[in-house]
Design a protein around this motif. Structure first.
Motif, PDB file in Angstrom:
ATOM      1  N   MET A 152      -0.756   8.013   0.035  1.00  0.00           N
ATOM      2  CA  MET A 152      -2.121   7.526  -0.200  1.00  0.00           C
ATOM      3  C   MET A 152      -2.600   6.654   0.955  1.00  0.00           C
ATOM      4  O   MET A 152      -3.753   6.742   1.383  1.00  0.00           O
ATOM      5  N   LEU A 153      -1.708   5.814   1.470  1.00  0.00           N
ATOM      6  CA  LEU A 153      -2.083   4.942   2.585  1.00  0.00           C
ATOM      7  C   LEU A 153      -2.414   5.769   3.820  1.00  0.00           C
ATOM      8  O   LEU A 153      -3.338   5.456   4.568  1.00  0.00           O
ATOM      9  N   GLU A 154      -1.650   6.848   4.032  1.00  0.00           N
ATOM     10  CA  GLU A 154      -1.924   7.716   5.175  1.00  0.00           C
ATOM     11  C   GLU A 154      -3.232   8.469   4.978  1.00  0.00           C
ATOM     12  O   GLU A 154      -4.026   8.614   5.913  1.00  0.00           O
ATOM     13  N   THR A 155      -3.486   8.948   3.761  1.00  0.00           N
ATOM     14  CA  THR A 155      -4.717   9.686   3.477  1.00  0.00           C
ATOM     15  C   THR A 155      -5.950   8.833   3.749  1.00  0.00           C
ATOM     16  O   THR A 155      -6.948   9.314   4.311  1.00  0.00           O
ATOM     17  N   HIS A 156      -5.870   7.564   3.361  1.00  0.00           N
ATOM     18  CA  HIS A 156      -7.030   6.678   3.507  1.00  0.00           C
ATOM     19  C   HIS A 156      -6.970   5.846   4.780  1.00  0.00           C
ATOM     20  O   HIS A 156      -7.796   4.941   4.964  1.00  0.00           O
ATOM     21  N   ALA A 157      -6.027   6.145   5.670  1.00  0.00           N
ATOM     22  CA  ALA A 157      -5.927   5.490   6.986  1.00  0.00           C
ATOM     23  C   ALA A 157      -5.908   3.968   6.856  1.00  0.00           C
ATOM     24  O   ALA A 157      -6.634   3.255   7.542  1.00  0.00           O
ATOM     25  N   ILE A 158      -5.052   3.452   5.972  1.00  0.00           N
ATOM     26  CA  ILE A 158      -4.975   2.015   5.731  1.00  0.00           C
ATOM     27  C   ILE A 158      -4.087   1.359   6.790  1.00  0.00           C
ATOM     28  O   ILE A 158      -2.953   1.789   7.015  1.00  0.00           O
ATOM     29  N   SER A 159      -4.602   0.332   7.434  1.00  0.00           N
ATOM     30  CA  SER A 159      -3.822  -0.436   8.406  1.00  0.00           C
ATOM     31  C   SER A 159      -3.138  -1.636   7.764  1.00  0.00           C
ATOM     32  O   SER A 159      -2.020  -2.001   8.133  1.00  0.00           O
ATOM     33  N   TYR A 160      -3.827  -2.266   6.800  1.00  0.00           N
ATOM     34  CA  TYR A 160      -3.286  -3.454   6.151  1.00  0.00           C
ATOM     35  C   TYR A 160      -3.348  -3.281   4.633  1.00  0.00           C
ATOM     36  O   TYR A 160      -4.357  -2.825   4.093  1.00  0.00           O
ATOM     37  N   LEU A 161      -2.274  -3.675   3.991  1.00  0.00           N
ATOM     38  CA  LEU A 161      -2.206  -3.641   2.533  1.00  0.00           C
ATOM     39  C   LEU A 161      -2.001  -5.073   2.055  1.00  0.00           C
ATOM     40  O   LEU A 161      -1.058  -5.742   2.481  1.00  0.00           O
TER      41      LEU A 161
ATOM     42  N   VAL B 160       1.002 -13.294  -3.117  1.00  0.00           N
ATOM     43  CA  VAL B 160       0.102 -12.505  -2.272  1.00  0.00           C
ATOM     44  C   VAL B 160       0.809 -12.252  -0.952  1.00  0.00           C
ATOM     45  O   VAL B 160       1.337 -13.184  -0.336  1.00  0.00           O
ATOM     46  N   GLN B 161       0.879 -11.004  -0.533  1.00  0.00           N
ATOM     47  CA  GLN B 161       1.499 -10.704   0.750  1.00  0.00           C
ATOM     48  C   GLN B 161       0.688  -9.645   1.491  1.00  0.00           C
ATOM     49  O   GLN B 161       0.105  -8.759   0.884  1.00  0.00           O
ATOM     50  N   ILE B 162       0.667  -9.792   2.819  1.00  0.00           N
ATOM     51  CA  ILE B 162      -0.035  -8.839   3.679  1.00  0.00           C
ATOM     52  C   ILE B 162       1.014  -7.973   4.354  1.00  0.00           C
ATOM     53  O   ILE B 162       1.948  -8.485   4.988  1.00  0.00           O
ATOM     54  N   ILE B 163       0.858  -6.666   4.233  1.00  0.00           N
ATOM     55  CA  ILE B 163       1.779  -5.721   4.850  1.00  0.00           C
ATOM     56  C   ILE B 163       1.044  -4.984   5.959  1.00  0.00           C
ATOM     57  O   ILE B 163      -0.027  -4.408   5.726  1.00  0.00           O
ATOM     58  N   PHE B 164       1.606  -5.028   7.162  1.00  0.00           N
ATOM     59  CA  PHE B 164       1.077  -4.232   8.270  1.00  0.00           C
ATOM     60  C   PHE B 164       1.686  -2.847   8.136  1.00  0.00           C
ATOM     61  O   PHE B 164       2.867  -2.634   8.387  1.00  0.00           O
ATOM     62  N   VAL B 165       0.878  -1.900   7.673  1.00  0.00           N
ATOM     63  CA  VAL B 165       1.379  -0.592   7.246  1.00  0.00           C
ATOM     64  C   VAL B 165       2.085   0.185   8.361  1.00  0.00           C
ATOM     65  O   VAL B 165       3.134   0.780   8.121  1.00  0.00           O
ATOM     66  N   PRO B 166       1.565   0.204   9.612  1.00  0.00           N
ATOM     67  CA  PRO B 166       2.247   1.000  10.641  1.00  0.00           C
ATOM     68  C   PRO B 166       3.696   0.596  10.886  1.00  0.00           C
ATOM     69  O   PRO B 166       4.508   1.424  11.295  1.00  0.00           O
ATOM     70  N   LEU B 167       4.041  -0.682  10.653  1.00  0.00           N
ATOM     71  CA  LEU B 167       5.422  -1.130  10.813  1.00  0.00           C
ATOM     72  C   LEU B 167       6.098  -1.387   9.477  1.00  0.00           C
ATOM     73  O   LEU B 167       7.260  -1.783   9.440  1.00  0.00           O
ATOM     74  N   ASP B 168       5.365  -1.157   8.371  1.00  0.00           N
ATOM     75  CA  ASP B 168       5.906  -1.420   7.037  1.00  0.00           C
ATOM     76  C   ASP B 168       6.489  -2.831   6.983  1.00  0.00           C
ATOM     77  O   ASP B 168       7.601  -3.042   6.489  1.00  0.00           O
ATOM     78  N   ARG B 169       5.741  -3.818   7.496  1.00  0.00           N
ATOM     79  CA  ARG B 169       6.281  -5.166   7.657  1.00  0.00           C
ATOM     80  C   ARG B 169       5.365  -6.179   6.990  1.00  0.00           C
ATOM     81  O   ARG B 169       4.141  -6.138   7.138  1.00  0.00           O
ATOM     82  N   VAL B 170       5.975  -7.103   6.217  1.00  0.00           N
ATOM     83  CA  VAL B 170       5.228  -8.209   5.627  1.00  0.00           C
ATOM     84  C   VAL B 170       4.938  -9.228   6.723  1.00  0.00           C
ATOM     85  O   VAL B 170       5.862  -9.779   7.334  1.00  0.00           O
ATOM     86  N   ILE B 171       3.664  -9.473   7.016  1.00  0.00           N
ATOM     87  CA  ILE B 171       3.311 -10.415   8.081  1.00  0.00           C
ATOM     88  C   ILE B 171       2.870 -11.768   7.521  1.00  0.00           C
ATOM     89  O   ILE B 171       2.718 -12.727   8.277  1.00  0.00           O
TER      90      ILE B 171
END
Length: 627
Positions: free
Chosen positions: A308-317, A329-340
């Protein structure tokens, strides 16, 4: 009235009155769409074939069209309907095709409700998959028209005081329009006007708390101009002119809160309203596109979030979790699958009255972290192939098994083929070598030296990044350099205090440094920051629990792992220390099947543990289990 209808949003389908899908060629349905929605009387056959198969040569186009026409005639004969009237030169709508009910046609009617338009636009028109050429251009114009009419309807409804429009519908409609065009200021003003309880929160009346966002509008303009051309054949709509700008912006999805064990269900409504407040605050940002709440909800409910994230081109979750301790609350940088970034907020008694102030604080924190992450985002946009290969490798490391981590290594190496100085791939390679050393349990220091070398390459490429120091700390731990390991991991935590992976590794090193009580507290913090923790978090927590004498806790942590077999040796020792020798020996046998050459004395000789008592405690458990 024709008993058939044509669905164009979501899946393109011809449906019976009962709702059943009817077999009809998809390409033929595209022709029906063009004729009905484009208001064309007919298409020449050669024109239709070129439109449907633009990449094929002319002869293949004609062959494909003849096959499609044959299938259409069979279907129409079966349904006793004439949807398309096809002769030797042209294709036109038949009598039933002209009476066909088409969902997209509602955008051309003045009596269509905002709710109806919203329900359709939640889905993609013609699934968003039209071939390049005429059909793609035609489809884009249709979508432009739909959003233009949707925007007109939104403002008309918002001005109709007598109709008392549904505020929730108005807000979702505004979100959808801002998702498409982040620069639509009248829509943004309308969204702010319809923020829930915006003028009823006494705290917000305090001028010292007016706004946590520089330049944010505190009052909306009295008039809301539409300023959008209506002649589509001559001028593109205002919204579509900004599409190229919006499309280039990073996209953020703010997920609705997930409920965890122990969460207060009486607060779910207030927390949901808080998330709504955060979303509205984030919409003040002009440098990011916020996906509409309905899309975010679908991502949350999906069994395959990654797809779903790829379909909707999500950069941040932005992931939110309601648990016994409060709201995480956590921010995930999707391209690295990393909690920032991650933070937990206590939901105490005055929470409801402070809700909107807390929402501003969270939104401000998100905006700050997105700005800090600007450089990695730019790198991702410039090197998407490298990131995709890296992410494919990173997914495999979540399963702690030799086949998975070796497969991950191939993904990281592929990423380096796209970009030779790609720091995340050096980090990933370092991790696979350290994990292989643990899983094989043969004391092969060559693997650890490779891990150290790749970690230092990552630090060289990204000295401000925490992940390189984290992997260096892990390699140094297994090499027996405990002080250097703790120094590197302390550096990683200082660089990124919310980086759960670094905190987990720090905890692991503390356990090996014979400080298991400190390690257990730290790994519990990492699990709090990342509730959907990977297996190695629970494995580390199990080890720390074992060394502080909490053997049942160790077994329970292993039980939370997805691939539990990698921890069978530790589980056997924990069961043995509890006196359950039958279970201990069962897991010893399972471990032997995976690692038939395991030698207890050899393993303890190379295991980097600072104090003898800790090694002897591990030896005791394994000996009781039958090793």
């Amino acid at each position: 009235m024709c008993p058939l209808r044509l669905q164009t949003f979501g899946n393109l389908a011809l449906k019976a009155r009962s709702g059943e899908d009817l077999a009809f060629p998809q390409k033929a349905l595209l022709i029906v769409c063009v004729l009905r929605l484009g208001e064309r009387p007919a298409l020449r056959r050669d024109e239709a074939s070129a439109m449907l198969w633009p990449e094929a040569d002319r002869e293949v186009q004609h062959i494909n069209l003849r096959k499609m026409v044959s299938r259409v005639r069979k279907a129409q004969l079966a349904y006793h309907s004439v949807i398309l009237d096809i002769d030797e030169t042209s294709i036109a709508l038949g009598d039933d095709g002209q009476r066909l009910v088409v969902d997209a046609a509602c955008f051309r009617r003045d009596d269509t409700s905002l709710e109806t338009m919203l329900a359709l636009l939640r889905e993609r028109f013609l699934s968003g998959t039209l071939p390049d050429g005429f059909l793609r251009r035609w489809g884009d114009l249709q979508v432009d028209m739909q959003y233009h009419r949707f925007r007109e309807r939104l403002f008309a409804v918002s001005r109709d005081v007598a109709a008392k429009p549904d505020t929730v519908v108005l807000r979702e409609a505004a979100f959808l329009l801002l998702e498409r065009n982040v620069h639509d200021e009248p829509v943004r003003a309308l969204l702010e006007d319809n923020a829930p309880s915006a003028q009823q929160d006494d705290l917000l009346g305090d001028p010292t708390k007016a706004s946590l966002f520089p330049g944010q509008r505190t009052t909306a303009p009295k008039s809301l101009p539409l300023d959008t051309p209506v002649v589509y054949a001559q001028v593109m709509p205002h919204a579509s002119r900004a599409l190229s700008v919006t499309a280039s912006l990073p996209r953020l999805a703010l997920l609705p809160p997930a409920l965890r064990l122990g969460a207060s269900r009486t607060l779910t409504g207030t927390v949901a309203a808080l998330i709504d407040d955060i979303a509205i605050s984030l919409c003040t940002l002009r440098n990011i596109s916020i996906v509409a709440p309905h899309t975010a909800k679908r991502i949350q409910e999906s069994n395959d979030k990654i797809a779903m994230l790829e379909t909707h081109a999500i950069s941040y979750l932005v992931d939110t979790t309601l648990c016994a301790e409060g709201l995480l609350v956590q921010i995930i940088f999707v391209p690295l699958d990393r909690v920032i970034w991650a933070e937990r907020f206590a939901l105490d008694t005055p929470f409801s009255s402070h809700r909107r102030v807390i929402a501003k604080i969270i939104a401000d924190s998100i905006a700050t972290e997105l700005q800090r992450n600007h450089d990695p985002l730019v790198e991702y946009e410039h090197h998407p192939d490298a990131y995709r290969a890296y992410l494919a490798g990173a997914r495999q490391t979540k399963d702690i098994s030799l086949p998975s981590i070796r497969g991950a290594r191939r993904g990281f190496r592929e990423a380096l083929q796209y970009r030779q100085d790609f720091a995340p791939s050096f980090i990933g390679l370092a991790r696979t070598y350290s994990l292989e050393w643990v899983l094989t349990a043969r004391g092969d220091k060559n693997l650890l030296h490779k891990a150290e070398a790749h970690a230092r390459l990552a630090i060289q490429q990204d000295p401000a990044g925490a992940a390189g120091y984290k992997e260096l700390g892990v390699a140094k731990l297994y090499l027996g350099d405990l002080d250097e390991s703790l120094d590197a991991l302390a550096r990683a935590e200082a660089l990124s205090p919310h980086y759960a992976d670094a905190i987990y590794s720090y905890a692991d090193s503390l356990v090996h440094a014979s400080r298991p009580d400190e390690g257990l507290r730290k790994i519990q913090r990492a699990i709090e920051l990342n509730p959907l923790s990977p297996d190695d978090y629970f494995w580390s927590a199990a080890g720390a629990s074992y060394f502080v004498g909490k053997y049942q806790d160790a077994i329970d942590y292993i039980g939370r792992m997805t691939n539990q077999s990698s921890a069978d040796r530790l589980r056997a020792a924990a069961f043995a220390m509890l006196g359950d020798l039958a279970s201990a020996r069962r897991y010893r046998r399972k471990d032997r099947e995976t690692n038939p050459h395991f030698d207890l004395d050899r393993w303890l000789a190379v295991l980097p543990i600072r104090e003898t008592w800790q090694k002897e405690l591990y030896r005791e458990g394994l000996s009781r289990a039958g090793y």
